[in-house]
Design a protein around this motif. Structure first.
Motif, PDB file in Angstrom:
ATOM      1  N   ASP A  87      60.012  61.305  11.614  1.00 58.35           N
ATOM      2  CA  ASP A  87      59.542  62.812  11.004  1.00 58.35           C
ATOM      3  C   ASP A  87      60.488  63.837  10.546  1.00 58.35           C
ATOM      4  O   ASP A  87      59.972  65.001   9.604  1.00 58.35           O
ATOM      5  CB  ASP A  87      59.015  63.840  12.236  1.00 58.35           C
ATOM      6  N   THR A  88      61.747  63.434  11.061  1.00 55.67           N
ATOM      7  CA  THR A  88      63.474  63.908  10.969  1.00 55.67           C
ATOM      8  C   THR A  88      64.057  63.739   9.859  1.00 55.67           C
ATOM      9  O   THR A  88      63.931  64.724   8.570  1.00 55.67           O
ATOM     10  CB  THR A  88      64.083  63.531  11.727  1.00 55.67           C
ATOM     11  N   LEU A  89      63.826  62.416   9.136  1.00 55.14           N
ATOM     12  CA  LEU A  89      63.660  62.170   7.907  1.00 55.14           C
ATOM     13  C   LEU A  89      62.941  62.650   6.703  1.00 55.14           C
ATOM     14  O   LEU A  89      63.127  62.831   6.241  1.00 55.14           O
ATOM     15  CB  LEU A  89      63.644  60.392   7.681  1.00 55.14           C
ATOM     16  N   GLU A  90      61.725  62.900   7.109  1.00 53.97           N
ATOM     17  CA  GLU A  90      59.969  63.181   6.093  1.00 53.97           C
ATOM     18  C   GLU A  90      60.690  64.376   6.373  1.00 53.97           C
ATOM     19  O   GLU A  90      60.790  65.214   4.760  1.00 53.97           O
ATOM     20  CB  GLU A  90      59.073  62.972   6.692  1.00 53.97           C
ATOM     21  N   ASN A  91      61.873  65.273   7.285  1.00 53.16           N
ATOM     22  CA  ASN A  91      61.639  66.786   6.714  1.00 53.16           C
ATOM     23  C   ASN A  91      62.910  67.039   6.610  1.00 53.16           C
ATOM     24  O   ASN A  91      63.080  68.319   4.356  1.00 53.16           O
ATOM     25  CB  ASN A  91      61.647  67.407   8.825  1.00 53.16           C
ATOM     26  N   GLU A  92      63.676  66.208   5.992  1.00 54.17           N
ATOM     27  CA  GLU A  92      65.293  66.236   5.601  1.00 54.17           C
ATOM     28  C   GLU A  92      64.717  65.654   3.882  1.00 54.17           C
ATOM     29  O   GLU A  92      65.120  66.709   2.983  1.00 54.17           O
ATOM     30  CB  GLU A  92      65.697  65.041   5.938  1.00 54.17           C
ATOM     31  N   GLU A  97      64.194  68.607  -0.935  1.00 45.66           N
ATOM     32  CA  GLU A  97      63.239  68.717  -2.435  1.00 45.66           C
ATOM     33  C   GLU A  97      63.207  69.678  -2.782  1.00 45.66           C
ATOM     34  O   GLU A  97      63.025  70.556  -3.690  1.00 45.66           O
ATOM     35  CB  GLU A  97      61.373  67.466  -1.950  1.00 45.66           C
ATOM     36  N   ARG A  98      63.159  70.311  -1.582  1.00 48.93           N
ATOM     37  CA  ARG A  98      62.426  72.153  -2.340  1.00 48.93           C
ATOM     38  C   ARG A  98      63.934  72.677  -2.256  1.00 48.93           C
ATOM     39  O   ARG A  98      63.957  73.582  -3.420  1.00 48.93           O
ATOM     40  CB  ARG A  98      61.801  73.021  -0.356  1.00 48.93           C
ATOM     41  N   GLN A  99      64.820  72.704  -1.792  1.00 45.93           N
ATOM     42  CA  GLN A  99      66.324  73.101  -2.237  1.00 45.93           C
ATOM     43  C   GLN A  99      66.131  72.999  -4.010  1.00 45.93           C
ATOM     44  O   GLN A  99      66.985  73.346  -4.625  1.00 45.93           O
ATOM     45  CB  GLN A  99      67.320  72.303  -1.632  1.00 45.93           C
ATOM     46  N   LEU A 100      66.170  71.456  -4.180  1.00 44.09           N
ATOM     47  CA  LEU A 100      66.335  70.548  -5.438  1.00 44.09           C
ATOM     48  C   LEU A 100      65.513  72.093  -6.635  1.00 44.09           C
ATOM     49  O   LEU A 100      65.645  72.343  -7.726  1.00 44.09           O
ATOM     50  CB  LEU A 100      65.986  69.531  -6.251  1.00 44.09           C
ATOM     51  N   SER A 101      63.820  72.310  -6.239  1.00 44.11           N
ATOM     52  CA  SER A 101      62.778  72.932  -6.838  1.00 44.11           C
ATOM     53  C   SER A 101      63.164  74.566  -6.732  1.00 44.11           C
ATOM     54  O   SER A 101      63.598  75.150  -8.061  1.00 44.11           O
ATOM     55  CB  SER A 101      61.811  72.588  -6.490  1.00 44.11           C
ATOM     56  N   GLU A 102      64.261  74.843  -6.053  1.00 44.96           N
ATOM     57  CA  GLU A 102      64.712  76.658  -5.795  1.00 44.96           C
ATOM     58  C   GLU A 102      65.568  77.037  -7.177  1.00 44.96           C
ATOM     59  O   GLU A 102      65.925  77.774  -7.989  1.00 44.96           O
ATOM     60  CB  GLU A 102      65.327  77.063  -4.650  1.00 44.96           C
ATOM     61  N   TRP A 116      61.219  53.103   0.628  1.00 42.24           N
ATOM     62  CA  TRP A 116      62.574  52.227   0.642  1.00 42.24           C
ATOM     63  C   TRP A 116      63.644  53.568   1.521  1.00 42.24           C
ATOM     64  O   TRP A 116      63.770  52.350   2.924  1.00 42.24           O
ATOM     65  CB  TRP A 116      63.656  52.243  -0.393  1.00 42.24           C
ATOM     66  N   LEU A 117      63.901  54.707   1.510  1.00 38.76           N
ATOM     67  CA  LEU A 117      64.235  55.896   2.915  1.00 38.76           C
ATOM     68  C   LEU A 117      63.247  55.768   3.924  1.00 38.76           C
ATOM     69  O   LEU A 117      64.006  55.352   5.453  1.00 38.76           O
ATOM     70  CB  LEU A 117      64.283  56.343   2.081  1.00 38.76           C
ATOM     71  N   LEU A 118      62.328  55.179   3.562  1.00 37.07           N
ATOM     72  CA  LEU A 118      61.498  55.491   5.105  1.00 37.07           C
ATOM     73  C   LEU A 118      61.661  53.929   6.065  1.00 37.07           C
ATOM     74  O   LEU A 118      61.479  54.229   7.467  1.00 37.07           O
ATOM     75  CB  LEU A 118      59.860  55.475   4.751  1.00 37.07           C
ATOM     76  N   ARG A 119      61.558  53.019   5.609  1.00 35.15           N
ATOM     77  CA  ARG A 119      61.716  51.443   5.986  1.00 35.15           C
ATOM     78  C   ARG A 119      62.934  51.219   6.526  1.00 35.15           C
ATOM     79  O   ARG A 119      63.699  50.654   7.411  1.00 35.15           O
ATOM     80  CB  ARG A 119      61.287  50.683   4.714  1.00 35.15           C
TER      81      ARG A 119
END
Length: 120
Positions: A87-92, A97-102, A116-119
Motif C-alpha cells: 500500500d505504501t509503495l502504491e501510494n508513493e 505520478e500526481r506530481q508529474l501531472s501537475e 516490476w516495482l511491485l514485485r
C-alpha cells in the motif's frame, strides 16, 4: 519303642524348630510376602512409567499447539506488514505520478515497470 520322655523331647525339638523358623521368617521376611511386594512394586513402577509417558506426550502436544499458534500469528503479522508495504509503495507511485501531472510532464513508468516495482 518310644518312651514318654523321648516323645516329649521330639515334641520340644519340633516346637523349637518351628519357633526358630518363625523367628527367621519374621526377621528376614517371608519369601511369599517378598514376592508379593516385588510384584506390587513392579505394577507401581509400570504405572508410574506409563503416567510419565502420558505426561510427556501431553507436554509435547501442548508445545506443538503453542508453536503452531505462534507460527500462525507471525504469518498473519508478516502478511499485514507485506500488505502495508504494498500500500505504501502504491501510494508513493500515485503521489509521484500526481506530481508529474501537475507539472505537465509525462511519467515514463509503464505497466511493466510498475509490476516490476511491485514485485521488489
Amino acid at each position: 519303642m518310644f518312651s514318654v520322655l523321648d516323645t516329649l523331647k521330639m515334641g520340644a525339638g519340633i516346637a523349637a524348630g518351628l519357633v526358630l523358623y518363625h523367628l527367621y521368617a519374621v526377621a528376614i521376611g517371608y519369601p511369599s510376602a517378598a514376592r508379593e511386594a516385588r510384584a506390587g512394586y513392579i505394577l507401581l513402577a509400570e504405572k508410574a512409567a506409563a503416567e510419565a509417558r502420558a505426561a510427556e506426550m501431553e507436554r509435547q502436544r501442548n508445545a506443538a499447539s503453542l508453536a503452531t499458534e505462534e507460527n500462525r500469528k507471525r504469518r498473519l503479522a508478516a502478511e499485514v506488514a507485506e500488505q502495508a508495504a504494498r500500500d505504501t509503495l502504491e501510494n508513493e507511485i500515485q503521489s509521484y505520478e500526481r506530481q508529474l501531472s501537475e507539472k505537465n510532464r509525462a511519467c515514463a513508468v509503464t505497466a511493466a515497470d510498475r509490476q516490476w516495482l511491485l514485485r521488489q
